[in-house]
Design an enzyme around this catalytic site. Structure first.
Site, PDB file in Angstrom:
ATOM      1  N   SER A 117      -1.122  11.390  94.202  1.00 15.67           N
ATOM      2  CA  SER A 117      -1.102  10.205  93.346  1.00 15.67           C
ATOM      3  C   SER A 117       0.295   9.933  92.812  1.00 15.67           C
ATOM      4  CB  SER A 117      -2.062  10.446  92.176  1.00 15.67           C
ATOM      5  OG  SER A 117      -1.837   9.495  91.169  1.00 15.67           O
ATOM      6  N   TYR A 141      -5.400  15.274  84.660  1.00 21.30           N
ATOM      7  CA  TYR A 141      -5.723  14.798  86.014  1.00 21.30           C
ATOM      8  C   TYR A 141      -4.477  14.786  86.890  1.00 21.30           C
ATOM      9  CZ  TYR A 141      -6.114  11.520  89.841  1.00 21.30           C
ATOM     10  OH  TYR A 141      -6.018  10.950  91.083  1.00 21.30           O
ATOM     11  N   LYS A 145      -3.088  17.069  90.475  1.00 22.12           N
ATOM     12  CA  LYS A 145      -2.528  16.572  91.749  1.00 22.12           C
ATOM     13  C   LYS A 145      -1.165  17.225  91.997  1.00 22.12           C
ATOM     14  CE  LYS A 145      -5.861  14.393  92.956  1.00 22.12           C
ATOM     15  NZ  LYS A 145      -6.496  14.532  94.252  1.00 22.12           N
TER      16      LYS A 145
HETATM   17  N1  LIG Z   1      -8.769   5.595  93.009  1.00 22.51           N
HETATM   18  C1  LIG Z   1      -7.479   5.682  92.674  1.00 22.51           C
HETATM   19  O1  LIG Z   1      -6.935   4.811  91.990  1.00 22.51           O
HETATM   20  C2  LIG Z   1      -6.641   6.848  93.162  1.00 22.51           C
HETATM   21  C3  LIG Z   1      -5.264   6.814  92.983  1.00 22.51           C
HETATM   22  C4  LIG Z   1      -4.493   7.887  93.435  1.00 22.51           C
HETATM   23  C5  LIG Z   1      -5.114   8.977  94.035  1.00 22.51           C
HETATM   24  N2  LIG Z   1      -6.468   8.991  94.186  1.00 22.51           N
HETATM   25  C6  LIG Z   1      -7.092  10.161  94.814  1.00 22.51           C
HETATM   26  O2  LIG Z   1      -7.909   9.735  95.892  1.00 22.51           O
HETATM   27  C7  LIG Z   1      -9.019  10.617  96.048  1.00 22.51           C
HETATM   28  C8  LIG Z   1     -10.300   9.811  96.146  1.00 22.51           C
HETATM   29  O3  LIG Z   1     -10.461   9.044  94.956  1.00 22.51           O
HETATM   30  P1  LIG Z   1     -11.607   7.945  94.805  1.00 22.51           P
HETATM   31  O4  LIG Z   1     -11.066   6.836  94.005  1.00 22.51           O
HETATM   32  O5  LIG Z   1     -12.211   7.664  96.140  1.00 22.51           O
HETATM   33  O6  LIG Z   1     -12.656   8.752  93.894  1.00 22.51           O
HETATM   34  P2  LIG Z   1     -14.263   8.854  94.048  1.00 22.51           P
HETATM   35  O7  LIG Z   1     -14.762   9.469  92.767  1.00 22.51           O
HETATM   36  O8  LIG Z   1     -14.818   7.562  94.481  1.00 22.51           O
HETATM   37  O9  LIG Z   1     -14.416   9.896  95.225  1.00 22.51           O
HETATM   38  C9  LIG Z   1     -14.267  11.283  95.072  1.00 22.51           C
HETATM   39  C10 LIG Z   1     -15.345  11.948  95.911  1.00 22.51           C
HETATM   40  O10 LIG Z   1     -15.166  13.373  95.839  1.00 22.51           O
HETATM   41  C11 LIG Z   1     -16.445  13.958  95.678  1.00 22.51           C
HETATM   42  N3  LIG Z   1     -16.226  15.276  95.020  1.00 22.51           N
HETATM   43  C12 LIG Z   1     -15.588  15.482  93.840  1.00 22.51           C
HETATM   44  N4  LIG Z   1     -15.519  16.810  93.604  1.00 22.51           N
HETATM   45  C13 LIG Z   1     -16.123  17.445  94.655  1.00 22.51           C
HETATM   46  C14 LIG Z   1     -16.337  18.812  95.002  1.00 22.51           C
HETATM   47  N5  LIG Z   1     -15.939  19.817  94.201  1.00 22.51           N
HETATM   48  N6  LIG Z   1     -16.951  19.100  96.178  1.00 22.51           N
HETATM   49  C15 LIG Z   1     -17.357  18.089  97.012  1.00 22.51           C
HETATM   50  N7  LIG Z   1     -17.170  16.777  96.735  1.00 22.51           N
HETATM   51  C16 LIG Z   1     -16.565  16.452  95.565  1.00 22.51           C
HETATM   52  C17 LIG Z   1     -17.255  12.970  94.852  1.00 22.51           C
HETATM   53  O11 LIG Z   1     -18.643  13.113  94.966  1.00 22.51           O
HETATM   54  C18 LIG Z   1     -16.755  11.638  95.421  1.00 22.51           C
HETATM   55  O12 LIG Z   1     -17.546  11.218  96.517  1.00 22.51           O
HETATM   56  C19 LIG Z   1      -8.971  11.575  94.870  1.00 22.51           C
HETATM   57  O13 LIG Z   1      -8.407  12.794  95.302  1.00 22.51           O
HETATM   58  C20 LIG Z   1      -8.045  10.898  93.892  1.00 22.51           C
HETATM   59  O14 LIG Z   1      -7.360  11.836  93.070  1.00 22.51           O
HETATM   60  C21 LIG Z   1      -7.247   7.953  93.769  1.00 22.51           C
END
Ligand SMILES: NC(=O)c1ccc[n+]([C@@H]2O[C@H](COP(=O)([O-])OP(=O)(O)OC[C@H]3O[C@@H](n4cnc5c(N)ncnc54)[C@H](O)[C@@H]3O)[C@@H](O)[C@H]2O)c1
Length: 335
Positions: A117, A141, A145
Site C-alpha cells: 500500500s 494497518y 504492510k
Molecule cells: N482497498 C484498498 O484501498 C487497498 C489499498 C491498498 C492496499 N490494499 C490491499 O489489498 C488487499 C485486498 O484488499 P481489499 O480492498 O480487496 O480488501 P477485502 O477486505 O475486500 O479483501 C480481503 C480478503 O482477505 C480475506 N482474508 C482476510 N484475512 C484472512 C485470513 N487470515 N485468511 C484468509 N482470508 C483472509 C477476507 O475474507 C477478504 O476476502 C489487502 O491486502 C489490502 O491491504 C487495499
C-alpha cells in the site's frame, strides 16, 4: 497458468481473479470469508480457510500441483479498526502472512506477489513518491504492510522465495463486467463516501481537510481503477521472472522488488467531486470539515518502475472508475 489468490473473495482479489480468467489463467482462491463474499468465488476453485492453515494449503497444492505463483491479497484493511485492535491486525496481517510465506517456500512455491500500500510512504513536499522515497507508515494497518514488505525481502534473501510487492495507491471503481466490486457496508474511502451521499445514504459528503497545500486545499490522491490494478497482477505473474531479470539489469534487487501502482496523476478531492457530478449528472451535497485523525495531504505515484519493469500502464480514467462504481452500486441495490 494456475495462480493461488489469497483474499480472492475480497474486492481486489476477486477482480484479480476475473482479470486472470480473461487472460486464460486459472485462479485458485484461499479465503476465510472473514470479510470477503462467497458469491465472488462462484464458479472458481475455492478453499475456505485461513492463510496460516498449513494442512489446507497442502491439500490445495496437492489438488492444484501446477500452481506456479501466489498473489497474496488477504488482509484486514480498515485503518481505524487497526488503531483500536492492533493485536488482531498484527496477528492476521503479519504473523499469519509470515507463516504463509514460510509454508509456501517449504512446499516449493517460490513466487509471491504481495498486496502492499502507498500508505507506507512518508509525506512528500511535492506529493510525488517513488519506490525509493522515505517510508513512515502512519497506522497499525500501514505498519503491517510495511513489516510484511521487510519480512518478504528478508525471506527472499535467505530462501528460494522471490517477491514483488505492489504498492497500490487509491483503488476505485469495479470490474467493468460487474462480476464483483466494493462490498463494505459503510465505506471509508473517498469515492465510497461520495456514492453514499449521492444515493442519500449519507446526508452530505464531507470534504475532510480544506487547508492542505494543494491546488484547492483539499487532499490529493492517485485514484487507480481496480481493473487496471488487476491487470498489473496478470502482468506480474505472467512476467514474474522477466520482471526480476529486468530489475537485475538495472542494478536493482533481483530477488525482491517493490513497484508503485498508480496513474502518476494527483487528483484533489474537490476535483473528484467535480468529476462525479459530471459523470452522474447530479449535484452532490457537500460540507467542508476538519481533517480526520491521521489524515494526510496525500500522494501520487512515481510510475516509471511500473512502466519499465512491469511493462504496465493504466488505461482507465477517473471518470470510468466513477462510472463503474455507480454501476456496481446500482447492481448491489437491485440485488
Ligand atoms: N482497498 C484498498 O484501498 C487497498 C489499498 C491498498 C492496499 N490494499 C490491499 O489489498 C488487499 C485486498 O484488499 P481489499 O480492498 O480487496 O480488501 P477485502 O477486505 O475486500 O479483501 C480481503 C480478503 O482477505 C480475506 N482474508 C482476510 N484475512 C484472512 C485470513 N487470515 N485468511 C484468509 N482470508 C483472509 C477476507 O475474507 C477478504 O476476502 C489487502 O491486502 C489490502 O491491504 C487495499
Amino acid at each position: 497458468m494456475k495462480v493461488l489468490v489469497t483474499g480472492g473473495a475480497g474486492y481486489i482479489g476477486s477482480t484479480v481473479c476475473s482479470a486472470l480468467e480473461e487472460h486464460g489463467h486459472t485462479p485458485v482462491i484461499l479465503d476465510s470469508l472473514v470479510t470477503g463474499r462467497r458469491e465472488f468465488t462462484r464458479g472458481r476453485a475455492f478453499y475456505r480457510g485461513d492463510i496460516a492453515d498449513r494442512p489446507l494449503l497442502e491439500r490445495l497444492l496437492d489438488e492444484h500441483p501446477e500452481t506456479c505463483c501466489t498473489i497474496h491479497c488477504a488482509a484486514l484493511i480498515v485503518v481505524p479498526e487497526s488503531v483500536a485492535e492492533p493485536y488482531r491486525y498484527y496477528r492476521e496481517n503479519v504473523a499469519k502472512s509470515l507463516d504463509l510465506f514460510q509454508n509456501l517456500v517449504e512446499l516449493g512455491q517460490t513466487r509471491v506477489v504481495f498486496s502492499s500500500s502507498a500508505s507506507i510512504y512518508d509525506a512528500s513536499p511535492d506529493f510525488r513518491v517513488t519506490e525509493d522515497s522515505p517510508l513512515r507508515p502512519g497506522s497499525p494497518y500501514a505498519r503491517t504492510k510495511y513489516m510484511m514488505e521487510m519480512v518478504l525481502e528478508d525471506l527472499c534473501h535467505a530462501t528460494e522465495l522471490r517477491g514483488i510487492a505492489l504498492r497500490y495507491f487509491n483503488p476505485i471503481g469495479a470490474d467493468p463486467g460487474l462480476r464483483s466490486g466494493s462490498h463494505v457496508e459503510a465505506p471509508s474511502h473517498v469515492l465510497g463516501r461520495i456514492v453514499e451521499a449521492a444515493r442519500g445514504r449519507l446526508p452530505v459528503f464531507e470534504v475532510t481537510g480544506t487547508d492542505w497545500p494543494t491546488r484547492d486545499g483539499s487532499g490529493l490522491r492517485d485514484y487507480i481503477h481496480v481493473w487496471d490494478l488487476a491487470l498489473a497482477h496478470v502482468r506480474a505473474v505472467e512476467q514474474f521472472d522477466a520482471v526480476l531479470e529486468r530489475a537485475r539489469l538495472r542494478d536493482l534487487n533481483d530477488r525482491y522488488l517493490a513497484v508503485n501502482l498508480g496513474t502518476g496523476q494527483g487528483v484533489t478531492v474537490r476535483e473528484l467531486v467535480a468529476a462525479f457530478e459530471r459523470v452522474s449528472r447530479q449535484p452532490l451535497p457537500l460540507r467542508a470539515a476538519p481533517p480526520r485523525p491521521g489524515d494526510v495531504g496525500g500522494a501520487y505515484a512515481g510510475v516509471e518502475r511500473a512502466w519499465e519493469l512491469l511493462g504496465w500502464r493504466p488505461q482507465s480514467s477517473v471518470d470510468e472508475g466513477i462510472r463503474t462504481a455507480l454501476a456496481w452500486d446500482e447492481r448491489k441495490i437491485l440485488g
